[in-house]
Each structure stands twice: as C-alpha cells, then as structure tokens.
Enzyme design. Structure first.
Site, short mmCIF file in Angstrom:
data_model
loop_
_atom_site.label_atom_id
_atom_site.label_comp_id
_atom_site.label_asym_id
_atom_site.label_seq_id
_atom_site.Cartn_x
_atom_site.Cartn_y
_atom_site.Cartn_z
CG ASP A 136 -6.00 23.72 -7.26
OD1 ASP A 136 -6.73 23.75 -6.86
OD2 ASP A 136 -4.75 24.14 -6.72
CD GLU B 39 -6.38 28.07 -1.40
OE1 GLU B 39 -7.09 26.01 -1.09
OE2 GLU B 39 -6.93 28.46 -1.51
#
Length: 579
Positions: free
Chosen positions: A343, A398
């Site tokens: 990430d 998200e």
C-alpha cells in the site's frame, strides 16, 4: 516535406518531418481524423531532439505474437501489427506500430553514455468537438482516485489528467494511455493547454543507459466495444518473466477491513472471516493493516486447513530494500502466506518504478502473488509479471463506507466510466458489491459489479451479515469467476448504460448497469452456442433488494429485463445438461 504513412486495416498513422526538422503525427480511423497533427520529440541533456532532426532511413517488420495471461478480460491473446522504425540524426529512432485495434509509438535514444531526458513534448491534439471522459490528476502526486469529468475537448479544464483518457470523435472512440513502463522511465500524465494533451513527466528528468527506450504511447481506436475488449496495453508489454506460472491462482477474497476495521487486529475475528470464505468457496482472505506477527502463523495454518490462503498487507516502505525482501517477504512465505497487498506506493516517478521492478522480481522469486494499492495504474504489468493480480488506482468502495447521514458520493456514471477506462487499462481493485455502502445505484447494479469490474483478486468488501441478508446475491457470489476467457460489450455508453458479457469456459455472465430513469433493457443472446441454455437472472427487487429466477433460453433469443432507477442485473447462462 517528408511524410510516411503507417497503415493497417482501417487505421493509419501519418508521420511528418517539417523543413525545420520537427516531427509530428496524425491518426485516422476509417478516414476520420482522431488525432490532428501533433508534435513529437524529446529534449535530452545532450541534444534537443524536438527540432533539427535529419531523416536517415526507415525499416519495417511484421509483429505476430500469441501469448497468455493468468488474469484479465481474456486469457489467450494474439497481437498482430506492422512496426515501422524511422531513424533520425542525432541518435533518435521513432518506432510506430499499427494493428490489433490501435496505434502506438515509442522513442529510442542512443548516445555515448547514459541518456538523460529533461522533457517530452509528445502530444495528442484531439478535435475540439470530441466528447472527452477525463480523470483529473491535480494534486501533484500519484492519485488516480478521482471521478471522471464528462465533457468535450473544447470545454475541458486546462489541468493534468491521468491515464487512460477516453474520447469519442464522431463514430470513433479512442482510449489514450501508455504501456510497458519499467525502471527505465517514469509514468507520465497528460497536461492539457486548451488545445493539446501533452505528456508530462513527474520528475525533473529521467535517466537510463543508452539506448534509452520510452514506454509505448498508446491509443486503442475503434467502436466502444473494441475499446472495452481491447488488449493493446498487454500486447505492447514485455513477455512474461515468470517461467512457471502454475502457482498463480486468481480468485475471490473475503476482506474484513471495509465493514469492520478493528477486526484486522483480532485473531478470532479473522478466523470468522476465514470460515466465511471457506463457506463461500472463496480461496482467499486478505488480512489488512493491523495484523500481528505473533498470531499470524496460527491464522495461516487455520486457514490452510480450510482450503483458504491468506494475503498480508504491508506499507511499501516496510518492503523497500533487498534486506527487507529477505527478512520479511521470505518469512511471510515461510509462514505460508500466498500473497502481499502493498500500500501507499503514491508515485509515478522513476525511483518508484525501480522499486516496482525490484518488488515484482522478489515476489516472483518467492512465489508470492502481489496487489498494489494507493498508487499507479498497471501498464501491461499482468503480462510481464503474471503474479501481479490487481491494483487499486481507482476511486473505489473505500470512499463510500457506511456513515449515517452521508450523501452518495458517486454518480451512477462513475461505475460505467470505469468499465470503459480504468478497467480497460488493466485489473482494478474497486472492492465491489458493498450493499451497505452509501450508494446511488440499486442493489441489482451493485451485484452486477462482480462481473462488470475485472480484478485478478476480487475483494468482496461487505460484511458477512450484509451478504447473509441477500441469499440470492450470495448464491451468485459463491460462483462468479474473476478471470475470463472472453469479454464482449453488447451495448452501452459510458454515461447511460452498459451491458457487458464475459465467458468462463462454457458459462457466460452478463452484467448491466444503468444511469437514469427506470427502463427495460433488452439482451440479445446471439453470442450463445447452439443448444439449450439455462439463464439465472439476478435483478432489482422492491426495497433495494435482489430477486433471482431461472428461465430456459435459446441462442438468438432476446430477454427483456426491467431495471430500477440507476439499476442493473446479472445473468448467468449455462448449457443445459441431460438429466
């Protein structure tokens, strides 16, 4: 003025050299100009390669490649094109390819030492009246998590736009992007000045050993169906660097972070998600940020007993060096992890491309699959490194986690646009089918995202309870593939509706999403092979529900399916077997 026409089928690229030694190109589709004369060239530290060029020669060759990918909108591909190489002094080659539904070019720069590029003036001048679907890229870092602007070229804001950019010029569509990026260059974006979309480098300069070779500047051209099914981005990428891909397995994953963030820090909670994945027949669980090294080996062993593989989250800076590759990645592999989600990669710069090359090589060596988040788009990566399963680089679920009083963030056209832009570029980790999200689309449309969006690992993000409350949806999600043998756009428009068919073996799935008023969508089943077929129909139901029914259908028949406002449906079409 010297001029060269590179043509194949209904596409042609015209390269021209002005009396001042300046290069330009023009692209035509079916006789229609889709790229008006646009500048070409590079400015290197050792020479200005935008002017004063002198033609030295031209060669051509046929390109005919058949290759396979583990993931994607199709698994078996064939790329055919003609490549022309035009040589100019001092030390510039322009390689142009035309074929397989698109045009592409790249530069090759030779010098006595390392080559440093300070600027690239390559541009696309698209007719002013063209329709444009553009992704703002304004914040100066690697951010593809925006909502597309639907506009025209003449009305577009003069800002940076990220790849890919989609244009409609008359009956022709064109998707502009790039392919085959590695550590030898940086990822570019498009700077619009009101007339031209010019390539913009994220770094003050890029440097590579001579000869420096840029990524392919790429345009998929045709009707919208050709755009959506197009595989030019992988066709231009380097062949696989993984000799044996048998360990690489696409599949669905359960993911607790979206619906219950604290659960990622709780071993017992993660075991519940493993049990859920096993019950659904999903091969994976993603253990996101917060997992603990003290209990992770126990979770992996628990999951393995139930036929489930565990993916582990990591910040990119935690696996940033060869030492960390040996001490962390190798340890996680020893525990039995099947892959890593990495990430916050947040850069298109050349240094980050060096890191991508390094981490992809390391994970391939250890036989760990990989997912990237918080960063850039794939540029044919899934062909070169088939253990790369998907990337975020999208404004996905998200951003629409449940929150009381929150208004829907995404217009329905956001989902349609992504299927015609970002997901054409490569696998997209939207994390779909979140019935609990703050959304503008119906439950039927939300379920259809399982087919409408392609990702080598499809993270279904909602809670166990949300899926349990919709058993019809759960039935489909337990069987829907994530990698496909064939993809066809049956009808649609990125702002109105899409009807997309995908095939896995003998079974077809058809997904539909709409933007606007309730209507009836007609699906012509002329893509089915001869024989008798059973259609499972998953569609909108009152109260934001999903209804399911079965029907016997024949090839060539038509199904009329009502959809709610901003609604959708999914079909599963399987051959009937003798009883």
């Amino acid at each position: 003025m010297p001029k060269w026409t590179c043509a194949a089928d209904d596409l042609e690229a015209v390269i021209e050299l002005s009396p001042d030694g300046e290069l330009s190109w023009e692209v035509r589709h079916a006789g229609r100009v889709v790229v008006s004369p646009s500048r070409l060239g590079l400015k290197a530290a050792h020479a200005d390669l935008t002017r004063g060029l002198a033609f030295e020669g031209i060669t051509s060759r046929a390109v005919d490649e058949t290759y396979e990918t583990v993931t994607g909108k199709s698994r078996v591909h064939r790329y055919t094109a003609t490549e022309w190489t035009l040589s100019f002094s001092p030390g510039l080659e322009l390689q142009v390819r035309v074929g397989s539904g698109g045009v592409a070019y790249r530069y090759r720069v030779s010098w006595t030492g390392p080559v440093t590029i300070c600027d690239e003036i390559s541009e696309y001048v698209v007719p002013a009246a063209a329709r444009a679907i553009l992704l703002p890229y304004e914040n100066g870092r690697c951010d593809y998590e925006e909502i597309h602007h639907h506009t025209t070229v003449e009305r577009a804001e003069p800002i940076l736009y990220g790849y890919p950019s989609l244009f409609q010029i008359g009956e022709s569509w064109m998707l502009v992007t790039e392919s085959n990026l590695d550590s030898g260059y940086a990822g570019t974006r498009l700077a619009f000045d009101g007339t031209a979309f010019r390539l913009d480098l994220p770094d003050p300069y890029v440097t590579a050993a001579s000869p420096l070779v840029t990524p392919w500047r790429t345009a998929i051209v045709g009707d919208l169906a050709a755009i959506v099914a197009g595989d030019l981005v992988t066709g231009l990428a380097e062949p696989s660097k993984v000799p044996d891909a048998s360990w690489i397995k696409p599949g669905a994953a359960a993911w607790s972070w979206w619906s219950d963030g604290p659960s990622t820090r709780d071993l017992e909670a993660q075991k519940v998600w493993v049990d859920f994945a096993a019950g659904m027949g999903w091969p994976y669980v993603l253990a996101d940020a917060g997992w603990n090294k003290e209990w992770m080996p126990e979770l992996i062993a628990y999951a393995r007993e139930r036929g489930v593989g565990i993916w582990l989250w990591s910040h990119w800076q935690h696996v940033d060096t060869p030492l960390e590759h040996r001490e962390k990645l190798a340890l996680w592999k020893e525990w039995g992890a099947v892959g890593v989600k990495i990430d916050f990669t947040e850069s298109d710069g050349q240094d980050r491309m060096r890191w991508f090359d390094s981490i992809l090589e390391a994970t391939a060596r250890l036989e760990l699959m990989v997912v990237f988040h918080g960063g850039t788009i794939p540029r044919g990566t899934e062909r070169t490194w088939p253990h790369f399963m998907t990337a975020e680089a999208v404004k996905g679920a998200e951003w629409i986690k449940p929150k009381p009083g929150k208004e829907p963030l995404y217009p329905p056209a956001h989902y349609l646009s992504l299927a015609c832009t970002r997901n054409v570029q490569g696998p997209m980790d939207f994390t779909p089918v979140t019935f609990s999200a703050v959304r503008s689309i119906s439950a039927g449309f939300e379920l259809a995202l399982a087919v409408l969006f392609e990702s080598g690992v499809q993270h279904f993000a909602d809670s166990i309870e949300a899926y349990g409350a919709r058993p019809e949806a759960r039935r489909l999600l337990a069987r829907v593939p994530v990698a496909w043998d064939e993809t066809r756009l049956l009808s649609g428009d990125p702002a109105d509706h899409l009807v997309l068919a995908r095939r896995d073996g003998e079974v077809w799935y058809v997904a539909c999403g709409t933007a606007g008023e309730p209507r009836v969508i007609t699906v012509a089943l002329d893509f089915l092979a001869d024989g008798e077929w059973t259609a499972e129909i998953y569609q909108d139901a009152p109260g934001d529900g999903v209804a399911a029914e079965e029907a016997e259908v024949a090839p060539g028949a038509k199904l009329d399916i009502p959809v709610a406002a901003n609604g959708g449906f999914t079909l599963r079409l399987a051959p009937r077997r003798p009883s």
